[in-house]
Design a protein around this motif. Structure first.
Motif, PDB file in Angstrom:
ATOM      1  N   LYS A  13       6.870  -8.772   9.092  1.00 36.81           N
ATOM      2  CA  LYS A  13       7.014  -8.457   7.671  1.00 36.81           C
ATOM      3  C   LYS A  13       8.472  -8.134   7.366  1.00 36.81           C
ATOM      4  N   THR A  14       8.861  -8.387   6.126  1.00 37.15           N
ATOM      5  CA  THR A  14      10.175  -7.967   5.674  1.00 37.15           C
ATOM      6  C   THR A  14      10.123  -6.461   5.386  1.00 37.15           C
ATOM      7  N   ALA A  15      11.275  -5.848   5.211  1.00 39.26           N
ATOM      8  CA  ALA A  15      11.339  -4.420   4.895  1.00 39.26           C
ATOM      9  C   ALA A  15      10.583  -4.123   3.594  1.00 39.26           C
ATOM     10  N   GLU A  17       8.065  -5.860   2.304  1.00 37.41           N
ATOM     11  CA  GLU A  17       6.626  -6.029   2.527  1.00 37.41           C
ATOM     12  C   GLU A  17       6.021  -4.816   3.229  1.00 37.41           C
ATOM     13  N   LYS A  18       6.798  -4.203   4.117  1.00 30.54           N
ATOM     14  CA  LYS A  18       6.310  -3.015   4.835  1.00 30.54           C
ATOM     15  C   LYS A  18       6.084  -1.839   3.892  1.00 30.54           C
ATOM     16  N   MET A  19       6.770  -1.819   2.765  1.00 25.52           N
ATOM     17  CA  MET A  19       6.685  -0.718   1.809  1.00 25.52           C
ATOM     18  C   MET A  19       5.738  -1.003   0.638  1.00 25.52           C
ATOM     19  N   ASP A  20       5.087  -2.154   0.660  1.00 26.87           N
ATOM     20  CA  ASP A  20       4.236  -2.578  -0.449  1.00 26.87           C
ATOM     21  C   ASP A  20       3.032  -1.652  -0.598  1.00 26.87           C
ATOM     22  N   SER A  21       3.031  -0.849  -1.642  1.00 29.52           N
ATOM     23  CA  SER A  21       1.969   0.139  -1.852  1.00 29.52           C
ATOM     24  C   SER A  21       0.664  -0.492  -2.359  1.00 29.52           C
ATOM     25  N   THR A  22       0.708  -1.774  -2.717  1.00 27.21           N
ATOM     26  CA  THR A  22      -0.521  -2.425  -3.174  1.00 27.21           C
ATOM     27  C   THR A  22      -1.394  -2.905  -2.014  1.00 27.21           C
ATOM     28  N   LEU A  23      -0.845  -2.893  -0.817  1.00 33.44           N
ATOM     29  CA  LEU A  23      -1.614  -3.335   0.351  1.00 33.44           C
ATOM     30  C   LEU A  23      -2.595  -2.252   0.784  1.00 33.44           C
ATOM     31  N   ARG A  28      -0.819  -2.000   5.639  1.00 33.27           N
ATOM     32  CA  ARG A  28       0.483  -1.317   5.653  1.00 33.27           C
ATOM     33  C   ARG A  28       0.831  -0.807   7.042  1.00 33.27           C
ATOM     34  N   GLU A  29      -0.188  -0.494   7.857  1.00 31.11           N
ATOM     35  CA  GLU A  29       0.041   0.033   9.204  1.00 31.11           C
ATOM     36  C   GLU A  29       0.570  -1.029  10.163  1.00 31.11           C
ATOM     37  N   ARG A  30       0.456  -2.286   9.817  1.00 27.29           N
ATOM     38  CA  ARG A  30       0.918  -3.372  10.677  1.00 27.29           C
ATOM     39  C   ARG A  30       2.278  -3.859  10.198  1.00 27.29           C
ATOM     40  N   ASP A  31       3.144  -4.201  11.144  1.00 26.55           N
ATOM     41  CA  ASP A  31       4.479  -4.676  10.767  1.00 26.55           C
ATOM     42  C   ASP A  31       4.575  -6.205  10.842  1.00 26.55           C
ATOM     43  N   TYR A  32       3.440  -6.865  10.727  1.00 33.76           N
ATOM     44  CA  TYR A  32       3.384  -8.317  10.792  1.00 33.76           C
ATOM     45  C   TYR A  32       2.247  -8.841   9.915  1.00 33.76           C
TER      46      TYR A  32
END
Length: 128
Positions: A13-15, A17-23, A28-32
Motif C-alpha cells: 500500500k502507499t502511505a 492508502e495505509k491512512m484511509d479511514s474508509t477502509l 487498515r491493519e494490513r500494509d498490502y
C-alpha cells in the motif's frame, strides 16, 4: 487451463492508502493489497465480471473479503499448493460448486508474493 486461471499478487500500500479511514479495520491493519493481475475468460464467465486490476474482495461484503484475504494469506504462508472443492457465491445466482487449486508463486524468485489459481466448475470437462 488458461481460461480458468487467475493470478493474485501482493502489492504494498502507499502511505495514503495505509491512512484511509474508509477502509474496514481488518484492511487498515494490513500494509498490502491483494490485486487480481489476471482473471481468465472462463473465470470471468463463471462469476459474471472481470476482476483483473481489482482488489481481492472488491465485489464482496467486508466479511467475505476478509475471508478471501485469509485464504490467500494462508496459501502464501504455507508455500504449498492447496486444492479444495467449495460452493462459491455468485451474485444473482445460487452457489456454484467449484474446484479451486491454488499454487503459491514468486514474481522475484526470492519470496512468495502471489497465488496462481485455477477455479472451474466441478462439472467442467477439458478436451484435448
Amino acid at each position: 487451463i488458461l481460461p480458468w486461471m487467475g493470478v493474485i499478487k501482493k502489492i504494498p500500500k502507499t502511505a495514503e492508502e495505509k491512512m484511509d479511514s474508509t477502509l474496514p479495520d481488518w484492511q487498515r491493519e494490513r500494509d498490502y493489497w491483494f490485486i487480481y493481475k489476471l482473471c481468465g475468460t472462463g473465470y470471468v464467465d463463471l462469476i459474471g465480471q472481470d476482476l483483473t486490476g481489482k482488489s481481492l474482495g472488491a465485489s464482496q461484503s467486508s466479511q467475505g473479503a476478509l475471508e478471501s484475504y485469509i485464504k490467500v494469506e494462508k496459501s502464501i504462508e504455507l508455500g504449498a499448493p492447496r486444492i479444495t472443492q467449495l460452493g462459491m457465491p455468485v451474485e444473482g445466482r445460487d452457489f456454484i460448486q467449484v474446484i479451486r487449486a491454488a499454487f503459491p508463486a514468486s514474481s522475484s524468485g526470492t519470496e512468495i508474493d502471489q497465488v496462481v489459481s485455477v477455479v472451474a466448475p466441478v462439472d467442467c470437462k477439458i478436451s484435448a
